[in-house]
Design an enzyme around this catalytic site. Structure first.
Site, PDB file in Angstrom:
ATOM      1  N   ARG A  60       0.829  -1.220   0.000  1.00 64.27           N
ATOM      2  CA  ARG A  60       0.000   0.000   0.000  1.00 64.27           C
ATOM      3  C   ARG A  60       0.858   1.262   0.000  1.00 64.27           C
ATOM      4  NH1 ARG A  60      -5.366  -1.764   1.586  1.00 64.27           N
ATOM      5  NH2 ARG A  60      -6.069   0.331   1.159  1.00 64.27           N
ATOM      6  N   ARG A  97      -2.465   7.409   1.202  1.00 63.19           N
ATOM      7  CA  ARG A  97      -2.734   8.659   1.926  1.00 63.19           C
ATOM      8  C   ARG A  97      -1.640   9.170   2.832  1.00 63.19           C
ATOM      9  NH1 ARG A  97      -8.108   6.151   3.948  1.00 63.19           N
ATOM     10  NH2 ARG A  97      -6.633   4.454   3.721  1.00 63.19           N
ATOM     11  N   ARG A 102      -5.705  13.364  -4.536  1.00 63.47           N
ATOM     12  CA  ARG A 102      -6.927  12.757  -3.996  1.00 63.47           C
ATOM     13  C   ARG A 102      -7.972  13.813  -3.619  1.00 63.47           C
ATOM     14  NH1 ARG A 102     -10.815  10.988  -2.415  1.00 63.47           N
ATOM     15  NH2 ARG A 102     -11.236   9.223  -1.037  1.00 63.47           N
ATOM     16  N   ASP A 150      -7.270  -1.321  -7.113  1.00 64.89           N
ATOM     17  CA  ASP A 150      -7.829  -1.921  -5.900  1.00 64.89           C
ATOM     18  C   ASP A 150      -8.309  -3.329  -6.212  1.00 64.89           C
ATOM     19  OD1 ASP A 150      -8.566  -0.919  -3.018  1.00 64.89           O
ATOM     20  OD2 ASP A 150     -10.145  -2.299  -3.622  1.00 64.89           O
ATOM     21  N   TYR A 195     -15.901  -9.631   0.790  1.00 69.50           N
ATOM     22  CA  TYR A 195     -16.471  -8.294   0.539  1.00 69.50           C
ATOM     23  C   TYR A 195     -17.777  -8.379  -0.251  1.00 69.50           C
ATOM     24  CZ  TYR A 195     -12.279  -6.031   2.334  1.00 69.50           C
ATOM     25  OH  TYR A 195     -11.276  -5.602   3.144  1.00 69.50           O
TER      26      TYR A 195
HETATM   27  O1  CP3 Z   1      -0.178  -1.028  -2.678  1.00 65.74           O
HETATM   28  C1  CP3 Z   1      -0.434  -0.027  -3.372  1.00 65.74           C
HETATM   29  O2  CP3 Z   1       0.060   1.073  -3.171  1.00 65.74           O
HETATM   30  C2  CP3 Z   1      -1.330  -0.219  -4.572  1.00 65.74           C
HETATM   31  C3  CP3 Z   1      -2.697   0.098  -4.349  1.00 65.74           C
HETATM   32  C4  CP3 Z   1      -3.632  -0.752  -3.504  1.00 65.74           C
HETATM   33  C5  CP3 Z   1      -4.815  -0.191  -2.952  1.00 65.74           C
HETATM   34  N1  CP3 Z   1      -5.549  -1.200  -2.419  1.00 65.74           N
HETATM   35  C6  CP3 Z   1      -5.161   1.240  -2.999  1.00 65.74           C
HETATM   36  C7  CP3 Z   1      -6.155   1.769  -2.048  1.00 65.74           C
HETATM   37  C8  CP3 Z   1      -3.649  -2.114  -3.203  1.00 65.74           C
HETATM   38  C9  CP3 Z   1      -2.593  -3.179  -3.490  1.00 65.74           C
HETATM   39  C10 CP3 Z   1      -4.872  -2.382  -2.524  1.00 65.74           C
HETATM   40  C11 CP3 Z   1      -5.268  -3.727  -2.091  1.00 65.74           C
HETATM   41  C12 CP3 Z   1      -6.454  -3.892  -1.254  1.00 65.74           C
HETATM   42  N2  CP3 Z   1      -7.626  -3.187  -1.295  1.00 65.74           N
HETATM   43  C13 CP3 Z   1      -6.608  -4.918  -0.282  1.00 65.74           C
HETATM   44  C14 CP3 Z   1      -5.600  -5.999   0.005  1.00 65.74           C
HETATM   45  C15 CP3 Z   1      -4.433  -5.512   0.753  1.00 65.74           C
HETATM   46  C16 CP3 Z   1      -4.678  -5.188   2.192  1.00 65.74           C
HETATM   47  O3  CP3 Z   1      -4.340  -4.099   2.583  1.00 65.74           O
HETATM   48  O4  CP3 Z   1      -5.151  -6.081   2.922  1.00 65.74           O
HETATM   49  C17 CP3 Z   1      -7.878  -4.764   0.309  1.00 65.74           C
HETATM   50  C18 CP3 Z   1      -8.462  -5.612   1.408  1.00 65.74           C
HETATM   51  C19 CP3 Z   1      -8.517  -3.680  -0.364  1.00 65.74           C
HETATM   52  C20 CP3 Z   1      -9.893  -3.172  -0.149  1.00 65.74           C
HETATM   53  C21 CP3 Z   1      -9.891  -1.768   0.288  1.00 65.74           C
HETATM   54  N3  CP3 Z   1      -9.625  -0.678  -0.518  1.00 65.74           N
HETATM   55  C22 CP3 Z   1     -10.154  -1.286   1.592  1.00 65.74           C
HETATM   56  C23 CP3 Z   1     -10.485  -2.171   2.785  1.00 65.74           C
HETATM   57  C24 CP3 Z   1     -10.059   0.107   1.534  1.00 65.74           C
HETATM   58  C25 CP3 Z   1     -10.377   1.060   2.645  1.00 65.74           C
HETATM   59  C26 CP3 Z   1      -9.334   1.070   3.678  1.00 65.74           C
HETATM   60  C27 CP3 Z   1      -8.276   2.007   3.288  1.00 65.74           C
HETATM   61  O5  CP3 Z   1      -7.106   1.611   3.295  1.00 65.74           O
HETATM   62  O6  CP3 Z   1      -8.646   3.133   3.019  1.00 65.74           O
HETATM   63  C28 CP3 Z   1      -9.673   0.472   0.218  1.00 65.74           C
HETATM   64  C29 CP3 Z   1      -9.396   1.815  -0.310  1.00 65.74           C
HETATM   65  C30 CP3 Z   1      -8.026   2.072  -0.857  1.00 65.74           C
HETATM   66  N4  CP3 Z   1      -7.354   1.209  -1.683  1.00 65.74           N
HETATM   67  C31 CP3 Z   1      -7.233   3.258  -0.675  1.00 65.74           C
HETATM   68  C32 CP3 Z   1      -6.058   3.058  -1.417  1.00 65.74           C
HETATM   69  C33 CP3 Z   1      -4.927   4.043  -1.603  1.00 65.74           C
HETATM   70  C34 CP3 Z   1      -7.624   4.478   0.126  1.00 65.74           C
HETATM   71  C35 CP3 Z   1      -8.592   5.255  -0.678  1.00 65.74           C
HETATM   72  C36 CP3 Z   1      -8.540   6.732  -0.442  1.00 65.74           C
HETATM   73  O7  CP3 Z   1      -7.621   7.406  -0.926  1.00 65.74           O
HETATM   74  O8  CP3 Z   1      -9.495   7.212   0.170  1.00 65.74           O
END
Ligand code: CP3
Length: 357
Positions: free
Chosen positions: A27, A31, A40, A76, A153
């Site tokens: 990740r 943010r 963003r 995502d 999910y």
């Molecule tokens: O790693 C990276 O930088 C690449 C981008 C990436 C995102 N999500 C961007 C994101 C990757 C590899 C993911 C994977 C992801 N997404 C997973 C598996 C990895 C893990 O952390 O367990 C899961 C379960 C998700 C589902 C998801 N997406 C959730 C639960 C959330 C909300 C929680 C959070 O971290 O905000 C997201 C949103 C998300 N995905 C954001 C980002 C940068 C935040 C969105 C924002 O900017 O508001």
């Protein structure tokens, strides 16, 4: 395609010699980076994923700002269920939400088969643009969620504490669960193959919720599908990384999926996992993400502890044991990367010496 100038990450994935341990952060585009927040503020999250210029821009940020040895495409895991017909919303502070969770047989039959080159073309466009803009600086990683993690999910409709709804499904209607998991397996394999065709150098499968299952259920509802996906992915020699969070009791079983690299969380000692695996796969991890809340000295000590635990030789990709948290100071993320670069060469001395001969 540009030749890679820094291929440490790929060499470590294959267990080949490296002069030092490569490092990237799960990740890493997100943010905690002020530069991400600026973009963003102007666009919602899904618009960023679906606009390849924006996705490529944030994909490159951690390479430029903190100096990681690999980029991961900004996207995502939930875009696959969305492409299959589910309505995805990302809620500020609440995380992702599906308003039409899958609950009935009809819902399952409505899930459509996806063509990644059509339904997820924006991902492939973001991959080719990121590759072009990286210009061979570091490899690019593609990814997907595991069928099981996507299922949680899709059934729950949002993040969950007890996963009651998806557990009710697998214990009361297992064949319906398997029907969805089979559809997801095909979608994930197609999507990862397409990302490879579009130019990614490696792929990672995130099984974030594998750890909520007992060992037998994990095998039935997650692992067998991972094995199938890995056998289906069309690839040349692009490594596959399998990260199953909270599943630390049987690394040999995880390795039997055919993954080239296992991602491990911070609740195990990486050296012990290495001993058990006896070189079956490379290892990625495994610093506790919350260590980045500590001061630099503590971060450095922790880096050294993990490097020592892994020990000398190749096959280690340094990473956190889960994603970086949004309120981490980017200075500390940069310090982590710098410490790995400074401290790891001595764990590869033997290799550098034999190379010099
Ligand atoms: O790693 C990276 O930088 C690449 C981008 C990436 C995102 N999500 C961007 C994101 C990757 C590899 C993911 C994977 C992801 N997404 C997973 C598996 C990895 C893990 O952390 O367990 C899961 C379960 C998700 C589902 C998801 N997406 C959730 C639960 C959330 C909300 C929680 C959070 O971290 O905000 C997201 C949103 C998300 N995905 C954001 C980002 C940068 C935040 C969105 C924002 O900017 O508001």
């Amino acid at each position: 395609m540009n030749k890679l100038r820094n291929d440490l990450f790929l060499r470590a994935c294959r267990g080949d010699e490296t002069e030092r341990t490569p490092v990237w952060i799960m990740r890493q585009a997100g943010r905690y980076l002020p530069q991400y927040r600026i973009i963003r503020e102007k666009h919602d999250f899904l618009t960023m994923c679906k606009t390849h210029e924006l996705a490529a821009q944030v994909t490159l940020q951690p390479v430029d700002i903190i100096g990681v040895d690999a980029a991961i495409i900004f996207s995502d895991i939930l875009i696959i269920p969305e492409a299959m017909g589910m309505h995805l919303e990302m809620h500020e502070g609440k995380g992702p939400m599906f308003h039409n969770p899958v609950r009935t047989k009809d819902d399952v039959s409505r899930l459509k088969k996806i063509d990644p080159w059509k339904d997820l073309k924006y991902v492939m466009d973001a991959v080719s643009l990121s590759k072009k803009e990286l210009d061979g600086r570091v490899p690019l990683i593609g990814f997907s969620g595991s069928p099981w993690t996507l299922l949680t999910y899709m059934i729950e409709g949002k993040g969950s504490k007890n996963f009651s709804i998806v557990k009710k499904l697998i214990y009361n209607y297992p064949s319906l669960a398997h029907e969805i998991l089979n559809k997801l397996t095909e979608a994930v394999a197609d999507c990862l193959s397409a990302q490879i065709e579009a130019g990614v150098d490696a792929v990672q499968i995130f099984d974030t919720w594998g750890g909520i299952l007992s060992p037998g259920d994990f095998e039935e509802f997650s692992l067998q599908y991972i094995t199938k996906i890995i056998s289906l992915i069309i690839r040349k020699n692009e490594p596959v990384i399998f990260f199953a969070k909270g599943v630390n009791y049987d690394p040999v079983k995880l390795a039997s999926t055919g993954a080239n690299v296992l991602g491990i969380d911070w609740t195990v000692e990486i050296g012990k996992v290495r001993n058990v695996l006896q070189g079956r796969t490379a290892l990625q991890g495994n610093m506790d993400p919350t260590i980045l809340y500590a001061n630099k000295e503590r971060i450095k000590n922790e880096v050294i502890k993990i490097l020592k635990s892994y020990g000398s030789g190749s096959g280690h990709i340094f990473n956190l044991g889960h994603g970086i948290l949004p309120d981490v100071d980017p200075e500390n993320a940069k310090a982590l990367v710098d410490f790995v670069k400074e401290e790891s060469p001595r764990f590869h001395l033997q290799e550098s010496l034999s190379k010099g001969k």
